[in-house]
Design a protein around this motif. Sequence first.
Motif, PDB file in Angstrom:
ATOM      1  N   LYS A 154      26.620  -0.190   2.464  1.00  0.00           N
ATOM      2  CA  LYS A 154      27.558   0.920   2.428  1.00  0.00           C
ATOM      3  C   LYS A 154      27.218   1.891   1.299  1.00  0.00           C
ATOM      4  CE  LYS A 154      32.475   1.745   2.651  1.00  0.00           C
ATOM      5  NZ  LYS A 154      33.795   1.136   2.683  1.00  0.00           N
ATOM      6  N   GLY A 155      27.161   3.170   1.628  1.00  0.00           N
ATOM      7  CA  GLY A 155      26.898   4.196   0.626  1.00  0.00           C
ATOM      8  C   GLY A 155      25.455   4.259   0.174  1.00  0.00           C
ATOM      9  N   ARG A 156      24.541   3.655   0.926  1.00  0.00           N
ATOM     10  CA  ARG A 156      23.136   3.626   0.531  1.00  0.00           C
ATOM     11  C   ARG A 156      22.229   4.220   1.616  1.00  0.00           C
ATOM     12  NH1 ARG A 156      23.247   0.300  -3.935  1.00  0.00           N
ATOM     13  NH2 ARG A 156      24.997  -1.124  -4.003  1.00  0.00           N
TER      14      ARG A 156
END
Length: 123
Positions: free
Chosen positions: A55-57
């Motif tokens: 997540k968020g990468r």
Amino acid sequence: MVKKASSFAALGGLVYSTDSGRHCPDCRQPIDACICKQATVPAGDGIARVRRESKGRGGKTVTTISGVPLAGDELKELATALKRRCGTGGALKDGVIEIQGDHVDLLLEELAKRGFKAKKSGG
């Protein structure tokens, strides 16, 4: 208007002393007794939690290890050894070791071999 002091006694005491040598600018203690640079072991239950995140990468998978009961240089050395063991890159951010890729099982095995209690965390 402020009057100038006419003698050293009028200054009210010691102005400067070299008795204890250099002082740390942060804690104002002598360099030998400086307490601000000492690493503290993070408080926790002593269990390293290994999880896989993406997540968020940008869709890239990263394995994170948090809660390792080490501080400072020891944690940095462990992160380097784990990255070398996995053959990938990674980082150490705010006490959390991040290793590129999905290496949860390998890291659980390696941490157990090094004497740490490790748990798989997350889904």
